[in-house]
Design a protein around this motif. Structure first.
Motif, short mmCIF file in Angstrom:
data_model
loop_
_atom_site.label_atom_id
_atom_site.label_comp_id
_atom_site.label_asym_id
_atom_site.label_seq_id
_atom_site.Cartn_x
_atom_site.Cartn_y
_atom_site.Cartn_z
N LEU A 44 6.92 9.04 3.55
CA LEU A 44 6.05 7.95 3.11
C LEU A 44 5.66 8.19 1.66
O LEU A 44 5.32 9.33 1.30
CB LEU A 44 4.80 7.88 4.00
CG LEU A 44 3.75 6.81 3.69
CD1 LEU A 44 3.02 6.39 4.97
CD2 LEU A 44 2.72 7.27 2.66
N GLN A 70 7.77 3.36 3.36
CA GLN A 70 8.27 4.44 4.20
C GLN A 70 9.78 4.30 4.36
O GLN A 70 10.33 3.20 4.26
CB GLN A 70 7.61 4.38 5.59
CG GLN A 70 6.10 4.45 5.56
CD GLN A 70 5.50 4.36 6.94
OE1 GLN A 70 5.76 5.19 7.79
NE2 GLN A 70 4.71 3.32 7.16
N ASN A 102 0.83 -1.20 0.00
CA ASN A 102 0.00 0.00 0.00
C ASN A 102 0.87 1.25 0.00
O ASN A 102 0.52 2.25 -0.62
CB ASN A 102 -0.91 0.03 1.23
CG ASN A 102 -2.13 -0.85 1.06
OD1 ASN A 102 -2.61 -1.04 -0.05
ND2 ASN A 102 -2.61 -1.40 2.15
N ASN A 103 1.95 1.18 0.77
CA ASN A 103 2.86 2.32 0.81
C ASN A 103 4.24 1.84 1.24
O ASN A 103 4.39 0.70 1.71
CB ASN A 103 2.34 3.41 1.75
CG ASN A 103 2.22 2.91 3.18
OD1 ASN A 103 3.22 2.67 3.84
ND2 ASN A 103 1.00 2.74 3.66
N ARG A 137 3.11 6.57 -1.35
CA ARG A 137 2.02 5.62 -1.58
C ARG A 137 2.27 4.82 -2.85
O ARG A 137 3.02 5.24 -3.74
CB ARG A 137 0.69 6.37 -1.68
CG ARG A 137 0.38 7.15 -0.42
CD ARG A 137 -1.01 7.75 -0.44
NE ARG A 137 -1.18 8.72 0.63
CZ ARG A 137 -1.28 8.45 1.91
NH1 ARG A 137 -1.26 7.19 2.32
NH2 ARG A 137 -1.41 9.40 2.80
N SER A 138 1.59 3.71 -2.98
CA SER A 138 1.85 2.83 -4.11
C SER A 138 1.46 3.45 -5.45
O SER A 138 1.96 3.04 -6.50
CB SER A 138 1.08 1.51 -3.93
OG SER A 138 -0.30 1.75 -3.81
#
Lengths: 112, 113
Positions: A48, A33, A30-31, A50-51
């Motif tokens: 972070l 970091q 999903n992400n 995100r995808s």
């Protein structure tokens, strides 16, 4: 199981140079970091991504994400001696929940 | 700022002792985690909790248990400490408006002799 693997394991550069660290992971996310850890202390969140994002900036940090290659890179520009630390990538899988998996980290040493 | 406090910075215990590592966070986060960190292996997830009295095994739960009786406190228990549990233990929490950003305590360096 280790999701992220950083490359290189260690990096030594001169102050003012750029530092690039890479991270590869295995499953869909999903992400992703990046965290920093000064010697013997807890980790501090840096950024972070995100995808569905490909690039993100924060100050002297630039992160890229290539989901087709399951890889990310962290670039620190104009490095300073104070950037000396270990850097970790961490991923959240796309199966829900808050299970965050870390890689083994890259140790960065910036020489003054 | 979120604060995650681990009760001890350094701890020395003997083999076979029962060890409690305490972690408290002040941001009303639902999710809390225990990791151990060893050279060359990075952080490995031991247990996590997404609510009071709820717990989930991470990747290396053997030899450990956890307790979450109150939302702000997450305890890691070594039922019978062994030398291979000598490590740095890191607690973290996440939730609320901070999204997926983990907040870490300063760590507890545990030595089991």
């Amino acid at each position: 199981s280790q999701q992220g693997e950083e490359d290189p394991q260690a990096l030594s550069i001169q102050e003012g140079e750029n530092a690039t660290m890479n991270c590869s992971y295995k499953t869909s996310i999903n992400n992703l970091q990046w965290y920093r850890q000064n010697s013997g202390r807890g980790l501090v969140h840096l950024i972070l991504i995100r995808s569905n994002e490909r690039e993100k900036h924060s100050g002297r940090l630039r992160v890229t994400l290539d989901t087709s290659k399951k890889s990310s890179s962290l670039l620190i520009t104009a490095s300073r001696a104070a950037d000396t630390a270990s850097y970790f990538c961490a991923t959240d899988g796309d199966t829900g929940g808050f299970k965050t998996i870390f890689g083994a980290g890259t140790r960065l040493f910036v020489k003054a | 700022d979120v604060k995650v406090t681990q009760s001890s910075r350094y701890l020395v215990k003997r083999t076979g002792e029962k060890v409690f590592l305490e972690c408290v966070q002040d941001m009303d986060h639902e999710n809390m985690f225990w990791y151990r960190q060893d050279p060359g292996l990075g952080l490995r997830l031991i247990y996590f909790s997404y609510d009071v009295k709820m717990k989930e095994k991470g990747d290396i739960p053997e030899g450990y248990s956890v307790s979450r009786e109150k939302k702000e406190r997450f305890s890691l228990i070594l039922e019978s400490a062994s030398t291979n549990q000598t490590s740095m233990y890191l607690c973290a929490s996440v939730g609320g408006i901070q999204g997926r950003k983990l907040f870490f305590g300063s760590g507890t360096q545990l030595s089991v002799l």
